[in-house]
Design a protein around this motif. Structure first.
Motif, short mmCIF file in Angstrom:
data_model
loop_
_atom_site.label_atom_id
_atom_site.label_comp_id
_atom_site.label_asym_id
_atom_site.label_seq_id
_atom_site.Cartn_x
_atom_site.Cartn_y
_atom_site.Cartn_z
N GLY A 687 0.77 -1.35 -0.12
CA GLY A 687 -0.01 -0.12 -0.06
C GLY A 687 0.96 1.28 -0.09
O GLY A 687 0.59 2.22 -0.82
N TRP A 688 2.01 1.22 0.65
CA TRP A 688 2.91 2.32 0.87
C TRP A 688 3.46 2.64 -0.49
O TRP A 688 3.68 3.78 -0.80
CB TRP A 688 3.70 2.26 1.82
N ASN A 689 3.82 1.49 -1.03
CA ASN A 689 4.42 1.85 -2.55
C ASN A 689 3.41 2.24 -3.68
O ASN A 689 3.92 3.38 -4.35
CB ASN A 689 5.08 0.45 -2.99
N MET A 690 2.23 1.82 -3.36
CA MET A 690 1.25 2.04 -4.45
C MET A 690 1.02 3.88 -4.00
O MET A 690 0.55 4.77 -5.00
CB MET A 690 -0.05 1.57 -4.44
N VAL A 691 0.52 4.31 -2.71
CA VAL A 691 0.38 5.33 -2.44
C VAL A 691 1.11 6.57 -2.94
O VAL A 691 1.03 7.84 -3.36
CB VAL A 691 -0.31 5.72 -1.21
N ARG A 692 2.52 6.12 -2.81
CA ARG A 692 3.48 7.13 -3.39
C ARG A 692 3.43 7.29 -4.84
O ARG A 692 4.15 8.37 -5.71
CB ARG A 692 5.03 6.66 -2.87
N SER A 693 3.21 6.03 -5.62
CA SER A 693 3.54 6.05 -7.01
C SER A 693 2.06 6.45 -7.82
O SER A 693 2.18 6.38 -9.05
CB SER A 693 3.81 4.83 -7.66
N GLY A 694 1.09 6.61 -7.00
CA GLY A 694 -0.47 7.01 -7.74
C GLY A 694 -0.97 8.21 -6.98
O GLY A 694 -0.49 8.64 -6.16
N GLU A 695 -1.84 8.55 -7.86
CA GLU A 695 -2.78 9.75 -7.03
C GLU A 695 -4.07 9.28 -6.76
O GLU A 695 -5.14 9.09 -7.27
CB GLU A 695 -3.03 10.90 -7.95
N TYR A 696 -4.27 9.27 -5.42
CA TYR A 696 -5.38 8.97 -4.74
C TYR A 696 -6.15 9.89 -4.06
O TYR A 696 -5.72 10.81 -3.31
CB TYR A 696 -5.26 7.47 -3.81
N ASP A 697 -7.59 9.72 -3.84
CA ASP A 697 -8.26 10.65 -3.21
C ASP A 697 -8.51 10.11 -1.57
O ASP A 697 -8.98 10.68 -0.86
CB ASP A 697 -9.72 10.89 -3.82
N LEU A 698 -8.50 8.79 -1.51
CA LEU A 698 -8.69 8.01 -0.18
C LEU A 698 -8.27 6.88 -0.11
O LEU A 698 -7.98 6.13 -1.20
CB LEU A 698 -10.21 8.06 0.03
N VAL A 699 -7.63 6.52 1.08
CA VAL A 699 -6.89 5.04 1.38
C VAL A 699 -7.82 4.69 2.37
O VAL A 699 -8.16 5.12 3.59
CB VAL A 699 -5.57 5.45 1.94
N VAL A 700 -8.26 3.27 2.09
CA VAL A 700 -8.95 2.46 3.30
C VAL A 700 -8.20 1.30 3.70
O VAL A 700 -7.66 0.47 2.83
CB VAL A 700 -10.36 1.99 2.47
N ALA A 715 0.88 6.45 9.86
CA ALA A 715 1.60 7.40 10.17
C ALA A 715 2.59 7.81 9.13
O ALA A 715 3.11 9.03 9.06
CB ALA A 715 2.49 6.72 11.42
N LEU A 716 2.92 6.85 8.20
CA LEU A 716 3.79 7.23 7.19
C LEU A 716 3.25 8.37 6.15
O LEU A 716 3.88 9.35 5.59
CB LEU A 716 4.29 6.01 6.35
N ILE A 717 1.69 8.15 5.96
CA ILE A 717 0.93 8.81 4.86
C ILE A 717 1.14 10.51 5.51
O ILE A 717 1.25 11.55 4.75
CB ILE A 717 -0.23 8.46 4.87
N LYS A 718 0.66 10.30 6.84
CA LYS A 718 0.47 11.68 7.53
C LYS A 718 1.96 12.51 7.72
O LYS A 718 1.76 13.78 7.88
CB LYS A 718 -0.14 11.51 8.86
N ARG A 719 2.92 11.81 7.70
CA ARG A 719 4.43 12.31 7.94
C ARG A 719 4.78 12.91 6.49
O ARG A 719 5.96 13.84 6.55
CB ARG A 719 5.14 11.57 8.65
N ASP A 720 4.27 12.45 5.51
CA ASP A 720 4.86 12.74 4.12
C ASP A 720 4.49 14.28 3.76
O ASP A 720 3.34 14.35 3.89
CB ASP A 720 4.20 11.63 3.30
N LEU A 721 5.29 14.90 3.32
CA LEU A 721 5.12 16.22 2.88
C LEU A 721 4.05 16.41 1.84
O LEU A 721 3.45 17.39 1.76
CB LEU A 721 6.54 16.91 2.31
N HIS A 722 4.07 15.34 0.85
CA HIS A 722 3.11 15.41 -0.25
C HIS A 722 1.89 14.88 -0.08
O HIS A 722 0.99 15.06 -0.80
CB HIS A 722 3.82 14.97 -1.66
N LEU A 723 1.74 13.71 1.05
CA LEU A 723 0.67 12.99 1.17
C LEU A 723 -0.24 13.23 2.53
O LEU A 723 -1.14 12.66 2.72
CB LEU A 723 1.06 11.35 1.17
N HIS A 724 0.34 14.14 3.21
CA HIS A 724 -0.33 14.38 4.54
C HIS A 724 -1.90 14.90 4.51
O HIS A 724 -2.45 14.65 5.47
CB HIS A 724 0.64 15.27 5.48
#
Length: 775
Positions: A687-700, A715-724
């Motif tokens: 999931g982490w690899n995919m969320v970094r390489s794609g443009e999503y509106d929501l992660v479940v 935690a990784l998503i919320k700490r990421d500068l582009h994904l928070h």
């Protein structure tokens, strides 16, 4: 026939060596033919002449031992010609041993003769004695293995050796340990085989330079085409100008100004030669282009013909090798070579010698039964192996077939299970063709014990790799009790390659057409994502999409096109669709080797020049498959959908992360039913690899998952500068207050328990976070 070389540059010893090579081959072929057809008078006559020629040539260079051997052989042939001597297999063994000794002696220089005689004097005397008394030599019921011969103490291009006759006459043991199951290391030439010099280095370099020059002349001819097109364009502009001039002349002719009329007539008269000049000279230039193209094509063809050799040049020693190996094993086997005049590229012929050696040894050792076993099975006592070469569909096809016992497919199945190479249930479900592929795996052998001939588990994997390196394919088939067949398909030449020219990151590349399975155009809306891998469906199969620019480390692919041009390569599980910028088309390319200073470049096979003179790199498909596997293993493949997101943003995109197939599929179907675009990931890392390489509106996401749980992912998503700012919903069976608090503390925007929600609960929560599917 004219002699292409100046023989004055060779010493008498050199001339004797060359004559001995050709004459001993005549003796070997003749003895094998007589063993099969004792009444072949033509073979006897040819051998008598060969032995006589060797005797005279050896006397000139002072090799008395060769004179004695050749004289004894000549007497034997005379006796056979008069019906006083029958050349039985045992007697043929003795004569072949003499042939081998003659060939060994011919390779010696003056200084090496004493040392060789000291090492092999006893063997030489024994062979001479046995040849002189050949008429009294009995034929044993079953041949016994002969001891290995002493090596020649001088370096030669391809050393040969002779087996001394044993007390009980027998066939010679092969010099190299032969293979079984494809088991062999680097076998040496068979006894009696002449040194094989298919292409001396200097000659090979000359061929390469000639081919390079011929290729450049072809490119120069093709460059006439754009020049002619420009001339045609100029002719059209000129015609338009002359039309306007005619219209102007007509208008002036209707006026009253005599001076203007005179000037108009003069202009028309002066323009007339120009009109005729263009018509005549364009026709001449077009004819010149046709002649230039034909000449350059003929030049390339002629240079390629210089590189071609008859198939027999690389296989003439195999009948002897098969015969000697069979007798050493107590079998009777004959090799029939067909298509000896088939022309083969010298490089391919040299590279294919070892694989063919492997396969023929396998046929004798594994496939062939003893004469008693064959008779009991209703077969002829003499086994047959056929080696055939022919051109078919623009390729070289080599087939090796035998009428032996074939391969026991069930034995392969049992071996696969015993060695835990596949689960028992999977192995039981495998077809015969799938099981046969195991024979190509390293260290796979059906032999229960290791012998000199086989059982080391080395061989067929080397055969497969060698053929693959030559851009070829190999297929094996077997019918239990009836035989085994190997079919090898190779390019006609390695000097010219028919290739598909593509464009990657603005640069031209070529892929050998034999490695291309198909070319397709894939609509963006046909691309799906599963476990961070993109694929599309074609003829009921999922084909993985891989950007060629990323594999070659040329940056990201420009995927703004509505349809992606793809080239399908590989086979079986390793079958991928490489995404290109454009497909230019097919061309025949003259292969140019890369400079040695570069070494082996990853993913690159060679270079060439296109018809327009543009340089192009030819891709190594085997390397590409390895590079793709590495990218997939690392989860580093770029997504191909980002370039078209502007057109696809009407539908919102959701990533579902859950290690449970049932839950993952239920959530996916619910969201798809509401109109959302949905991708799935099987755990937190995926999931982490995919969320970094794609443009999503929501992660479940779920919480309990292998490798990385949902709390870490949030935690990784919320700490990421582009994904928070990306909304994250946690859906978990854990409904304790402390679990909910952990999820929300990590940054989750919504926490939903699986045990409490209904279909609408999930969909309403998604709508609350990101709105309806379309916007």
């Amino acid at each position: 026939m004219s002699q292409p070389e100046d023989l004055s540059q060779f010493s008498m010893q050199d001339l004797f060596r060359m004559e001995a090579q050709s004459q001993t081959q005549i003796l070997t072929d003749g003895l094998l033919a007589l063993e099969r057809r004792p009444a072949d008078a033509g073979a006897l006559e040819a051998m008598m002449r060969a032995a006589h020629s060797i005797k005279g040539a050896a006397a000139i260079v002072g090799l008395d031992m060769v004179v004695q051997l050749a004289h004894g052989m000549e007497d034997a042939f005379v006796a056979a010609q008069h019906g006083k001597l029958q050349l039985t297999p045992n007697r043929v063994d003795v004569l072949l041993a003499g042939v081998d000794l003659i060939l060994q002696c011919s390779q010696l220089d003056g200084e090496g003769v004493p040392a060789w005689l000291a090492a092999n004097g006893a063997q030489l005397d024994q062979t001479q004695t046995r040849i002189r008394g050949i008429a009294f030599l009995p034929e044993p019921v079953r041949p016994a293995p002969a001891p290995a011969p002493a090596p020649v103490p001088v370096p030669t291009p391809a050393p040969v050796s002779a087996a001394p006759p044993a007390a009980t006459p027998s066939a010679q043991a092969p010099v190299a340990a032969p293979s079984g199951d494809g088991d062999s290391d680097n076998p040496a030439p068979a006894p009696g085989a002449p040194p094989r010099q298919l292409a001396p280095l200097k000659t090979a370099q000359n061929y390469d330079r000639l081919l390079s020059l011929a290729s450049e002349s072809r490119i120069g001819a093709h460059q006439m085409h754009p020049f002619i097109q420009n001339m045609q364009r100029f002719k059209r502009h000129q015609a338009s100008l002359f039309g306007a001039l005619d219209a102007l002349h007509d208008a002036i002719a209707q006026g009253e100004d005599a001076s203007l009329k005179e000037k108009s007539v003069l202009a028309q008269q002066r323009s007339q030669p120009l009109r005729q000049f263009m018509l005549e000279h364009i026709a001449e230039i077009e004819a010149y282009e046709r002649r230039l193209l034909a000449t350059s094509k003929n030049m390339v063809d002629e240079v390629l013909m210089l590189r071609m050799r008859p198939f027999r040049d690389g296989v003439q020693h195999f009948p002897r090798m098969v015969r000697d190996l069979a007798r050493n094993l107590g079998k009777d086997v004959r090799l029939d070579i067909r298509g000896e005049d088939t022309l083969v590229d010298r490089d391919i012929l040299a590279h294919m010698e070892s694989p063919l050696n492997h396969m023929l040894r396998n046929a004798v050792d594994h496939g062939m039964e003893t004469p008693e076993q064959r008779s009991a099975a209703g077969k002829p006592a003499v086994g047959s192996v056929v080696l055939e070469a022919r051109h078919r569909a623009g390729m070289l096809n080599i087939e090796i077939s035998d009428d032996g016992r074939g391969v026991d497919v069930e034995k392969i199945r049992r071996t696969v299970i015993q060695r835990k190479m596949a689960p028992e249930q999977m192995a039981q479900a495998m077809s015969a063709a799938e099981l046969m592929e195991f024979l190509f795996l390293p260290a796979f052998s059906l032999k229960e014990s290791t012998t000199e001939i086989s059982g080391r588990g080395v061989g067929l994997d080397i055969v497969h790799d060698t053929i693959r390196q030559q851009n070829g394919t190999v297929k094996i088939e077997s019918e239990p009790g009836k035989g085994f067949r190997t079919s090898i398909t190779l390019p006609l030449t390695q000097s010219m390659v028919r290739a598909l020219v593509v464009e990657i990151a603005g640069e031209a590349y070529a892929i050998p057409i034999v490695k291309v399975e198909r070319v397709l155009r894939v609509p963006q809306n046909a691309i799906h994502v599963l476990e961070n891998k993109q694929f599309f469906e074609h003829e009921g199969e999922h084909l993985g999409l891989v950007p060629a620019a990323q594999v070659l480390e040329l940056g990201e692919h420009n995927d703004a096109q509505a349809e992606l041009p793809v080239v399908v390569i590989g086979n079986g599980a390793r079958r991928y669709a490489l995404v290109m910028d454009t497909i230019r088309g097919e061309q025949s390319l003259a292969v140019q080797s890369l400079e040695a200073v570069f070494g082996k470049m990853r993913d690159i096979y060679a270079a060439a020049l296109l018809d327009n003179g543009e340089p192009v790199l030819i891709l190594d498909v085997a390397d590409l498959l390895v590079s793709i596997d590495k990218l997939l293993h690392e989860g580093a493949l770029h997504q191909m959908l980002r370039g078209s997101q502007g057109a696809r943003r009407k539908l919102k995109r959701v990533l579902v992360v859950d290690d449970s197939l049932t839950v993952r599929e239920m959530e996916r179907k619910l969201l798809l039913g509401r109109g959302y675009q949905v991708d799935v990931a099987i755990d937190g890392i995926d999931g982490w690899n995919m969320v970094r390489s794609g443009e999503y509106d929501l992660v479940v996401t779920d919480i309990d998952m292998p490798r990385m749980d949902g709390i870490e992912l949030v935690a990784l998503i919320k700490r990421d500068l582009h994904l928070h700012k990306l909304p994250v919903m946690v859906v978990s069976y854990k409904d304790r207050p402390e679990d909910r608090a952990r999820g929300l503390a990590a940054g989750a925007d919504y926490y939903l328990t699986k045990g409490s929600f209904h279909d609408e609960t999930l969909l309403d929560a998604v709508a609350d976070l990101i709105g309806e599917a379309s916007s």
